[in-house]
Design a protein around this motif. Structure first.
Motif, PDB file in Angstrom:
ATOM      1  N   ARG A 129       0.864  -1.310   0.004  1.00 20.00           N
ATOM      2  CA  ARG A 129       0.031  -0.135  -0.008  1.00 20.00           C
ATOM      3  C   ARG A 129       0.888   1.264  -0.001  1.00 20.00           C
ATOM      4  O   ARG A 129       2.091   1.322   0.446  1.00 20.00           O
ATOM      5  CB  ARG A 129      -0.808   0.036   1.438  1.00 20.00           C
ATOM      6  N   VAL A 130       0.174   2.352  -0.615  1.00 18.17           N
ATOM      7  CA  VAL A 130       1.022   3.688  -0.506  1.00 18.17           C
ATOM      8  C   VAL A 130       0.123   4.582   0.317  1.00 18.17           C
ATOM      9  O   VAL A 130      -1.104   4.520   0.223  1.00 18.17           O
ATOM     10  CB  VAL A 130       1.159   4.070  -1.853  1.00 18.17           C
ATOM     11  N   LYS A 131       0.835   5.505   0.912  1.00 22.82           N
ATOM     12  CA  LYS A 131       0.041   6.512   1.647  1.00 22.82           C
ATOM     13  C   LYS A 131      -0.360   7.510   0.703  1.00 22.82           C
ATOM     14  O   LYS A 131       0.244   8.119  -0.123  1.00 22.82           O
ATOM     15  CB  LYS A 131       0.781   7.415   2.635  1.00 22.82           C
ATOM     16  N   ARG A 132      -1.454   8.059   0.400  1.00 23.99           N
ATOM     17  CA  ARG A 132      -2.353   8.962  -0.388  1.00 23.99           C
ATOM     18  C   ARG A 132      -2.744   9.974   0.550  1.00 23.99           C
ATOM     19  O   ARG A 132      -3.854   9.924   1.149  1.00 23.99           O
ATOM     20  CB  ARG A 132      -3.323   8.214  -1.289  1.00 23.99           C
ATOM     21  N   MET A 133      -2.295  11.087   0.151  1.00 20.01           N
ATOM     22  CA  MET A 133      -2.974  12.443   0.859  1.00 20.01           C
ATOM     23  C   MET A 133      -3.738  13.411  -0.158  1.00 20.01           C
ATOM     24  O   MET A 133      -3.478  13.424  -1.187  1.00 20.01           O
ATOM     25  CB  MET A 133      -1.736  13.133   1.620  1.00 20.01           C
ATOM     26  N   TYR A 134      -4.705  13.915   0.298  1.00 21.97           N
ATOM     27  CA  TYR A 134      -5.605  14.782  -0.269  1.00 21.97           C
ATOM     28  C   TYR A 134      -6.003  16.108   0.683  1.00 21.97           C
ATOM     29  O   TYR A 134      -6.021  15.913   1.727  1.00 21.97           O
ATOM     30  CB  TYR A 134      -6.918  14.211  -0.604  1.00 21.97           C
ATOM     31  N   SER A 135      -5.748  17.097  -0.034  1.00 29.91           N
ATOM     32  CA  SER A 135      -6.086  18.489   0.537  1.00 29.91           C
ATOM     33  C   SER A 135      -7.280  18.870   0.143  1.00 29.91           C
ATOM     34  O   SER A 135      -8.189  18.399  -0.760  1.00 29.91           O
ATOM     35  CB  SER A 135      -5.018  19.412   0.363  1.00 29.91           C
ATOM     36  N   GLY A 136      -8.201  19.696   0.985  1.00 34.21           N
ATOM     37  CA  GLY A 136      -9.558  20.069   0.514  1.00 34.21           C
ATOM     38  C   GLY A 136     -10.073  21.194   1.581  1.00 34.21           C
ATOM     39  O   GLY A 136      -9.050  21.565   2.462  1.00 34.21           O
ATOM     40  N   SER A 137     -11.113  21.765   1.102  1.00 39.60           N
ATOM     41  CA  SER A 137     -11.714  22.823   1.927  1.00 39.60           C
ATOM     42  C   SER A 137     -13.219  22.757   1.757  1.00 39.60           C
ATOM     43  O   SER A 137     -13.795  22.052   0.802  1.00 39.60           O
ATOM     44  CB  SER A 137     -11.303  24.353   1.378  1.00 39.60           C
ATOM     45  N   MET A 138     -13.941  23.098   2.796  1.00 36.93           N
ATOM     46  CA  MET A 138     -15.336  23.116   2.462  1.00 36.93           C
ATOM     47  C   MET A 138     -15.910  24.141   3.461  1.00 36.93           C
ATOM     48  O   MET A 138     -15.474  24.479   4.477  1.00 36.93           O
ATOM     49  CB  MET A 138     -15.904  21.654   2.945  1.00 36.93           C
ATOM     50  N   ARG A 139     -17.235  24.740   3.300  1.00 31.52           N
ATOM     51  CA  ARG A 139     -17.651  25.681   3.791  1.00 31.52           C
ATOM     52  C   ARG A 139     -18.954  25.245   4.516  1.00 31.52           C
ATOM     53  O   ARG A 139     -19.737  24.573   4.377  1.00 31.52           O
ATOM     54  CB  ARG A 139     -18.193  26.790   2.655  1.00 31.52           C
ATOM     55  N   ILE A 140     -18.804  25.848   5.838  1.00 30.00           N
ATOM     56  CA  ILE A 140     -19.642  25.170   6.887  1.00 30.00           C
ATOM     57  C   ILE A 140     -20.778  26.415   7.161  1.00 30.00           C
ATOM     58  O   ILE A 140     -20.412  27.403   7.673  1.00 30.00           O
ATOM     59  CB  ILE A 140     -19.169  24.896   8.184  1.00 30.00           C
ATOM     60  N   THR A 141     -21.925  26.244   6.540  1.00 30.09           N
ATOM     61  CA  THR A 141     -23.001  27.260   6.405  1.00 30.09           C
ATOM     62  C   THR A 141     -23.691  27.523   7.356  1.00 30.09           C
ATOM     63  O   THR A 141     -23.992  28.638   7.547  1.00 30.09           O
ATOM     64  CB  THR A 141     -23.778  26.912   5.145  1.00 30.09           C
TER      65      THR A 141
END
Length: 806
Positions: free
Chosen positions: A72-84
């Motif tokens: 297995r490989v470590k897979r990183m994801y960045s993100g943003s979300m608005r909390i309305t």
């Protein structure tokens, strides 16, 4: 490829070997003999060694077929979300505060629930961390970690791209309560290096802060490091970043600075990637859409001076969530209002489907958004002297906005002496029924009576006669490809000539362009180095060994991009390094004059008319020129561009300065260049290489951007297509020779122009690019029915090899 070489090879006979050559004797033969056979102890050792080898082989096979599938490989994801359903509080800026931790815990729990809705994500999800919060209502920035089996990375990437859909489904099922309501989810895969900690900086009003590379200005920045700066502004402000000094490695694959419209590195929110050297007189400045910005710097194994940038606040250029409405009533009573957009940039992540549920302009109840408008949307009109224009921007990111002009029109006759399109655009009357969609909604090409010099398509459309019999269905019902002048027992050549069907595939070039001998069961279309011919069109450098001697795949380190009198009209900026074979020819003590193409470390191809003497300018002399390779902007002549002088110039001996026939020349550099991401040669086609009519090709150069205009600063590119030779020759008054061909957009608006001469016409072929033509001449620039004329490189392939060896 030595496909021009012919004749017998010299092979020396045995008698011709030099009799003085002697072979050295071996050492003492007795010492080389084995003294005795191994004894019993040696046999035991051999058996043990054999057993160990067998065990190792079995172990490797077991690992490969059983355990490797669990790698297995470590897979990183960045993100943003608005909390309305949350409001931002200043305490959220402190990651150690109880309030930050509590909200972070809620977001992480929500992310886990979202990922559990996807079978592809739930299996591999490990954990998430919250990097920061910012205003609007509250935007959460996060990193999510997955443990992904080798080979499944693309599937997880695809599943992550659908997170926004999972959030919407969850929101539809969500009951009212204390749960978080999420919107505007943006994600992207993350380089592992980008997960390192960040410096945090909150810029206040009336203060100018600074960020700089480590060690600046006293010493170069360190190797193999990553630095991130999270920049914040007060609510209602945006951040402005101005670089005073910027000097990094020339290749962005090594060292770079990336700026994001975010607090974590999300690639869809990348504003710019920078590398190389930028002079202080051409300052780099960037403006965020909101009150946050992320600056990242990555270095590899080189050290350069670095950068220093000023950070300051500006009032937000757009109000958020407050629609702005204007009622245009500045035209006289009895008149109508015509609104024409001159710029339109209202795009942001989440608005890709053009449903305009985020930022938009609404004119007379019609919503418009995105970053481009087609011709049918550029103009809006009203029947009264009043028009309502509403601009709305939500709480999330913004683009640069729009500008528009309005004027008073006669409601009864809004297009005096012009044709009024159904979409209210006004066009010249002579453009009606000319075969081109000038209105944008095709209304100028409907209900037409075609002119005598046009093709009357069966579907009611009219098309220009120069598209007839060019092998492309321009009418849409193939009318323009019917009755093409050749009888039923004849073959239509690509050059328009008719030959008997009996002459097809008879081994003789009866057409004159070889088209009657193409796609035959016994095609002999390419000559290998060993003088054998193969039955395949354009086999060179396609990655397949077609010739027995592999000569079709020799000298193929060309035509690869790293990472768009003559000019480029109607084009756009090329990307840095997109055309690494493009050369800028400067006359000493002057500026850019012509283009050229790199074909080897020390040879260029250009146009012969570029090197003809003019008054006091001895352009035929090598000493008159300075050569710039790897150049992108004419005002930035430093790295990664390289400068050379010339050793010699070889114009074609049969060049005709009156007809521009044989308009090709060779230039030899005074010293070879080393290939880089920005300097690479283009592939030369074989004499048999086929560039078919209708094929899309690209022209590039720094020439004038309009007829009689000034030269471009940034390298321009434009797409055109190759035009039927017979049709083009008729358009150009019979001035074409077999060593010329035409390419362009015959509706006008796209063409080469003054300053593009000598540059390449590039034809893609798989993953490579070939030099199909050299920019030669034309009737004006980008005029309708007046295509550009190019020197046909295939006709000069043997001459190029003779003079350069390439």
């Amino acid at each position: 490829m030595d496909y021009m070489s012919s004749g017998m090879r010299y092979i020396p006979s045995d008698k011709e070997w030099d009799n003085d050559v002697q072979f050295l004797p071996a050492a003492d033969s007795n010492k080389l003999e084995k003294k005795r056979r191994p004894g019993k102890f040696g046999a035991v050792i051999a058996v043990v060694v054999l057993a160990v080898v067998i065990a190792l082989v079995i172990g490797v096979l077991v690992w490969h077929f059983h355990f490797r599938k669990d790698m297995r490989v470590k897979r990183m994801y960045s993100g943003s979300m608005r909390i309305t359903n949350r409001a931002f509080d200043d305490v959220y800026e402190n990651s150690t505060s109880p309030e930050f931790k509590a909200l972070a815990k809620q977001v992480i729990s929500q992310l886990k629930t979202i990922y559990s809705k996807s079978p592809q994500l739930s299996k591999y999800y490990r954990d998430s961390t919250i990097q920061a919060f910012s205003e609007g209502s509250v935007i959460a920035y996060y990193l999510s970690e997955f443990s992904v089996p080798v080979g499944q990375e693309a599937a997880v990437d695809n599943a992550m791209s659908s997170v926004e859909t999972l959030v919407k489904k969850q929101r539809a099922l969500q009951n009212s309560g204390d749960g978080l309501t999420l919107d505007d989810v943006v994600t992207s895969a993350l380089d592992d290096r980008m997960s390192s900690p960040s410096f945090r900086k909150h810029t206040k009003a009336n203060l100018i802060g600074h960020i700089q590379s480590p060690g600046f200005p006293n010493k170069p920045y360190p190797r193999n490091t990553l630095i991130k700066w999270q920049l914040r502004a007060d609510p209602g402000h945006v951040l402005k970043l101005d670089f005073g000094t910027f000097d990094l490695e020339s290749s962005c694959k090594s060292d770079f600075v990336k700026i994001y419209d975010s607090l974590v590195p999300i690639e869809s929110l990348l504003m710019v990637e920078l590398c190389g050297k930028h002079l202080p007189n051409n300052r780099l400045g960037f403006l965020s859409s909101g009150n946050v910005m992320l600056v990242t710097m990555a270095t590899h194994n080189s050290s350069f001076p670095g950068f220093r940038a000023a950070v300051q606040l500006h009032f937000s250029q757009f109000p958020k969530l407050l629609p702005s409405q204007n009622d245009v009533r500045l035209v006289p009573a009895g008149k109508g209002v015509k609104l024409t957009f001159t710029k339109f940039l209202l795009a942001e992540p989440g608005n890709e489907n053009m449903d305009c549920n985020k930022d938009y302009v609404m004119v007379n109840g019609k919503k418009l958004c995105g970053d481009k408008l087609d011709k049918s949307q550029q103009t809006e009109t009203s029947n009264t002297n009043s028009m309502t224009v509403v601009f709305s921007s939500d709480k999330s990111r913004v683009d640069r906005g729009f500008s528009a002009e309005y004027e008073a029109i006669d409601v009864q006759n809004p297009c005096p002496q012009k044709f009024q399109c159904r979409n209210s655009n006004c066009i010249k009357s002579e453009l009606r029924c000319d075969g081109w969609n000038d209105c944008g909604d095709m209304s100028d090409e409907q209900e037409c009576t075609c002119r005598a010099d046009s093709i009357s398509c069966k579907n009611g459309l009219c098309k220009p006669m120069f598209w007839k019999c060019d092998g492309i269905d321009d009418c849409g019902d193939n009318t323009d490809e019917l009755n093409c002048g050749c009888k039923s027992a004849e073959v239509t050549c690509k050059n328009g000539k008719c030959v008997s069907e009996k002459m097809r595939c008879d081994g003789s070039d009866d057409c004159g362009d070889g088209s009657d001998e193409v796609n035959c069961a016994r095609d002999l279309t390419y000559k290998c180095k060993n003088n054998k011919c193969i039955s395949k069109v354009n086999p060179e450098c396609d990655g397949v060994k077609d010739c027995e001697d592999n000569s079709d795949e020799e000298n193929c380190d060309c035509g690869k991009r790293a990472g768009k009198a003559s000019r480029i009209v109607g084009g756009q900026d090329a990307e840095v390094g997109e055309f690494p074979w493009q050369i800028s020819l400067h006359v000493k003590k002057h500026s850019h004059v012509c283009g050229a193409s790199l074909i080897s470390p020390d040879w260029l191809v250009t146009a012969a008319h570029c090197v003809q003497d003019e008054a006091s300018l001895k352009l035929s002399q090598a000493g008159a020129w300075e050569i710039y390779l790897g150049l992108h902007r004419q005002n930035q002549l430093g790295s990664p561009a390289e400068k050379r002088n010339l050793k010699q110039i070889i114009p074609h001996p049969n060049y005709n300065s009156f007809t521009f026939d044989n308009d090709i020349a060779l230039m030899q550099l005074d010293s070879p260049v080393s290939y880089t991401d920005y300097i690479r040669p283009i592939c030369l086609p074989s004499p048999q290489h086929d560039f078919p009519v209708g094929e899309g090709v690209t022209i590039t150069g720094w020439g004038a951007t309009r007829e009689g205009g000034s030269a471009a600063t940034v390298l321009q590119k434009a797409s055109v297509r190759i035009i039927n030779q017979t049709v083009c020759n008729n358009l150009m008054g019979g001035q074409l020779t077999s060593r010329m061909f035409c390419a362009g957009v015959l509706s006008g608006g796209v063409d080469a122009c003054q300053g593009d001469s000598g540059g390449p016409l590039t034809s893609p072929s798989g993953s490579r690019a070939f030099l199909a033509g050299v920019v030669s001449w034309g009737d004006g620039c980008a005029r309708r029915n007046k295509p550009g004329i190019y020197t046909r490189v295939t006709k000069f392939r043997a001459w190029i090899k003779e003079k350069t060896g390439v």
